[in-house]
Design a protein around this motif. Sequence first.
Motif, PDB file in Angstrom:
ATOM      1  N   GLU A   1      37.322 -53.503 -16.445  1.00  0.00           N
ATOM      2  CA  GLU A   1      37.787 -52.569 -17.454  1.00  0.00           C
ATOM      3  C   GLU A   1      36.671 -51.652 -17.943  1.00  0.00           C
ATOM      4  O   GLU A   1      36.944 -50.649 -18.596  1.00  0.00           O
ATOM      5  N   PHE A   2      35.420 -52.006 -17.644  1.00  0.00           N
ATOM      6  CA  PHE A   2      34.299 -51.254 -18.187  1.00  0.00           C
ATOM      7  C   PHE A   2      33.389 -50.704 -17.102  1.00  0.00           C
ATOM      8  O   PHE A   2      32.303 -50.224 -17.396  1.00  0.00           O
ATOM      9  N   LEU A   3      33.810 -50.762 -15.849  1.00  0.00           N
ATOM     10  CA  LEU A   3      32.993 -50.188 -14.776  1.00  0.00           C
ATOM     11  C   LEU A   3      32.847 -48.682 -14.921  1.00  0.00           C
ATOM     12  O   LEU A   3      31.893 -48.094 -14.423  1.00  0.00           O
ATOM     13  N   ARG A   4      33.787 -48.061 -15.630  1.00  0.00           N
ATOM     14  CA  ARG A   4      33.699 -46.616 -15.807  1.00  0.00           C
ATOM     15  C   ARG A   4      32.471 -46.217 -16.622  1.00  0.00           C
ATOM     16  O   ARG A   4      32.019 -45.075 -16.529  1.00  0.00           O
ATOM     17  N   HIS A   5      31.927 -47.164 -17.397  1.00  0.00           N
ATOM     18  CA  HIS A   5      30.794 -46.829 -18.250  1.00  0.00           C
ATOM     19  C   HIS A   5      29.490 -46.676 -17.472  1.00  0.00           C
ATOM     20  O   HIS A   5      28.501 -46.197 -18.027  1.00  0.00           O
ATOM     21  N   VAL A   6      29.456 -47.101 -16.221  1.00  0.00           N
ATOM     22  CA  VAL A   6      28.246 -46.920 -15.415  1.00  0.00           C
ATOM     23  C   VAL A   6      28.372 -45.725 -14.475  1.00  0.00           C
ATOM     24  O   VAL A   6      27.442 -45.433 -13.733  1.00  0.00           O
ATOM     25  N   GLU A   7      29.524 -45.028 -14.516  1.00  0.00           N
ATOM     26  CA  GLU A   7      29.701 -43.881 -13.629  1.00  0.00           C
ATOM     27  C   GLU A   7      28.729 -42.765 -13.955  1.00  0.00           C
ATOM     28  O   GLU A   7      28.271 -42.057 -13.058  1.00  0.00           O
ATOM     29  N   ARG A   8      28.391 -42.582 -15.232  1.00  0.00           N
ATOM     30  CA  ARG A   8      27.517 -41.485 -15.633  1.00  0.00           C
ATOM     31  C   ARG A   8      26.056 -41.919 -15.746  1.00  0.00           C
ATOM     32  O   ARG A   8      25.203 -41.092 -16.073  1.00  0.00           O
ATOM     33  N   ALA A   9      25.761 -43.192 -15.535  1.00  0.00           N
ATOM     34  CA  ALA A   9      24.377 -43.669 -15.632  1.00  0.00           C
ATOM     35  C   ALA A   9      23.587 -43.197 -14.415  1.00  0.00           C
ATOM     36  O   ALA A   9      24.019 -43.357 -13.277  1.00  0.00           O
ATOM     37  N   GLY A  10      22.420 -42.622 -14.679  1.00  0.00           N
ATOM     38  CA  GLY A  10      21.608 -42.133 -13.566  1.00  0.00           C
ATOM     39  C   GLY A  10      20.857 -43.229 -12.842  1.00  0.00           C
ATOM     40  O   GLY A  10      20.481 -43.070 -11.677  1.00  0.00           O
ATOM     41  N   LEU A  11      20.608 -44.367 -13.497  1.00  0.00           N
ATOM     42  CA  LEU A  11      19.855 -45.469 -12.906  1.00  0.00           C
ATOM     43  C   LEU A  11      20.591 -46.765 -13.173  1.00  0.00           C
ATOM     44  O   LEU A  11      21.032 -47.031 -14.290  1.00  0.00           O
ATOM     45  N   LEU A  12      20.740 -47.585 -12.140  1.00  0.00           N
ATOM     46  CA  LEU A  12      21.364 -48.900 -12.263  1.00  0.00           C
ATOM     47  C   LEU A  12      20.279 -49.968 -12.228  1.00  0.00           C
ATOM     48  O   LEU A  12      19.477 -50.015 -11.287  1.00  0.00           O
ATOM     49  N   VAL A  13      20.246 -50.810 -13.246  1.00  0.00           N
ATOM     50  CA  VAL A  13      19.325 -51.944 -13.298  1.00  0.00           C
ATOM     51  C   VAL A  13      20.149 -53.196 -13.022  1.00  0.00           C
ATOM     52  O   VAL A  13      20.942 -53.626 -13.849  1.00  0.00           O
ATOM     53  N   HIS A  14      19.956 -53.749 -11.839  1.00  0.00           N
ATOM     54  CA  HIS A  14      20.733 -54.892 -11.370  1.00  0.00           C
ATOM     55  C   HIS A  14      19.957 -56.177 -11.660  1.00  0.00           C
ATOM     56  O   HIS A  14      18.888 -56.401 -11.101  1.00  0.00           O
ATOM     57  N   LEU A  15      20.500 -57.006 -12.558  1.00  0.00           N
ATOM     58  CA  LEU A  15      19.842 -58.248 -12.939  1.00  0.00           C
ATOM     59  C   LEU A  15      20.365 -59.392 -12.078  1.00  0.00           C
ATOM     60  O   LEU A  15      21.585 -59.560 -11.909  1.00  0.00           O
ATOM     61  N   VAL A  16      19.426 -60.167 -11.540  1.00  0.00           N
ATOM     62  CA  VAL A  16      19.760 -61.310 -10.676  1.00  0.00           C
ATOM     63  C   VAL A  16      19.152 -62.566 -11.294  1.00  0.00           C
ATOM     64  O   VAL A  16      17.952 -62.613 -11.583  1.00  0.00           O
ATOM     65  N   GLU A  17      19.992 -63.575 -11.481  1.00  0.00           N
ATOM     66  CA  GLU A  17      19.543 -64.850 -12.037  1.00  0.00           C
ATOM     67  C   GLU A  17      19.072 -65.763 -10.904  1.00  0.00           C
ATOM     68  O   GLU A  17      19.813 -65.960  -9.930  1.00  0.00           O
ATOM     69  N   PRO A  18      17.882 -66.365 -11.003  1.00  0.00           N
ATOM     70  CA  PRO A  18      17.391 -67.192  -9.889  1.00  0.00           C
ATOM     71  C   PRO A  18      18.161 -68.495  -9.723  1.00  0.00           C
ATOM     72  O   PRO A  18      18.331 -68.974  -8.601  1.00  0.00           O
ATOM     73  N   THR A  19      18.620 -69.083 -10.819  1.00  0.00           N
ATOM     74  CA  THR A  19      19.350 -70.357 -10.761  1.00  0.00           C
ATOM     75  C   THR A  19      20.659 -70.200 -11.530  1.00  0.00           C
ATOM     76  O   THR A  19      20.755 -70.561 -12.714  1.00  0.00           O
ATOM     77  N   PRO A  20      21.696 -69.657 -10.918  1.00  0.00           N
ATOM     78  CA  PRO A  20      22.978 -69.482 -11.619  1.00  0.00           C
ATOM     79  C   PRO A  20      23.562 -70.818 -12.059  1.00  0.00           C
ATOM     80  O   PRO A  20      23.360 -71.850 -11.422  1.00  0.00           O
ATOM     81  N   VAL A  21      24.294 -70.789 -13.172  1.00  0.00           N
ATOM     82  CA  VAL A  21      24.877 -72.016 -13.716  1.00  0.00           C
ATOM     83  C   VAL A  21      25.985 -72.562 -12.824  1.00  0.00           C
ATOM     84  O   VAL A  21      26.282 -73.765 -12.856  1.00  0.00           O
TER      85      VAL A  21
END
Length: 418
Positions: free
Chosen positions: A229-249
């Motif tokens: 529902e909120f993917l539209r909010h990154v359409e206008r972002a010039g840079l994407l910062v993708h966070l990756v968790e090393p040990t997911p729960v």
Amino acid sequence: MFIDRVEVEFTAGKGGDGCMSFRREKFVPRGGPDGGDGGTGGSIVLEARVGVNSLALFATRRFFRAEKGKHGEGSMRHGRKGQEMRLFVPCGTSVIDAADGYVIKDLTHPGEEFVICRGGRGGHGNARFKTSVNQTPRERTLGNPGETRHVILELKSIADVGLIGKPNAGKSTLLSRISSARPEIADYPFTTKFPNLGIVDVDIERSFVTADIPGLIEGASEGLGLGHEFLRHVERAGLLVHLVEPTPVDGSDPVENYTTIRDELCQYDATLGERDELVVLTKCELDPDGEVLERLQQHFAENPVKHKRDLLSISAASEIGLRDLVEEIMQRVTKRRLEMLDAGEDLNPIREVDMPTEATKSRRTPPHKAGSTAALSNDHQARDIPSIWGKQSPTGRTLAPTPPSETPKDDTKSDEHS
């Protein structure tokens, strides 16, 4: 309350009706028609404004009606125009037609406005129909109805940076550490239920806006989870910062999580897959040997991309690597802003205080307070300032010479005459 999509109906004001009236006065045997016209109905204007961050104004009120125009009256009195209704929306609001689904207007810059519904024209009074062969017209017209539009207001946040990643990857924690935003933080997935915006001040002159998007899962582009529902909010972002968790729960593989989110972004919008990306390994204290970091580097080497992609390692809780991350983001944001300026695009101000202020018009100086008479007052009369006499005043008149000052009489001459 954060509202980013609403469905509303706008209706402009109806024009006032024309009046049918005849002049009836004493000592005026031949009066004639004197019906006035009706006033124009009020229009509805949408304006993008800095400081408005949500569509909460439209959440509890779905119908907006502008003021009607007043009816005309006798003695050639025209009706008053209906007052214009001006509504403020956040920058980045798209106005979409609810029936056909096309975008009517995209309000992206502060101060940008447009009339979504025009008021109806007022009707004509019977004085409008007076002719040489029809001196007593009994016709008038009614006011036209105002325009009606059924639209969808959809907000796409204008942020320089978009934080994306799986649930519980540390997006909200990172936003709270580098900005003054205080999103909800907990140790369970899907803590963030709506996007959060934060302003990151690098120094006194440099800053950027960051948007925290709720966690994405597999199938988000098809409607699964909360993030779709909120993917539209990154359409206008010039840079994407993708966070990756090393040990997911959930025990999933970090590299597979990264590729899953990338696939969902490409399926939602192909241009998102080509945007500049900064991959950040969060909670680096949970990867002391750097095994996950090496696997990500190997994955990037085996799967090259056309866009720029770098890898950093941070810990928001321990504040490890945050300064380097903020500086790297600021450099990329600055580069993008320069490219926008070279392309002729305008940069949106971040805060309301950054808006340019209109210069106030100086009030006209009265003639007696300008020019050579400006120094005159009760204590300084014209006779005390002889230098101004003989010159022209601001009004163009020549000032009379000062009268000679009173001098004491010569006593010797008076004695001689006596």
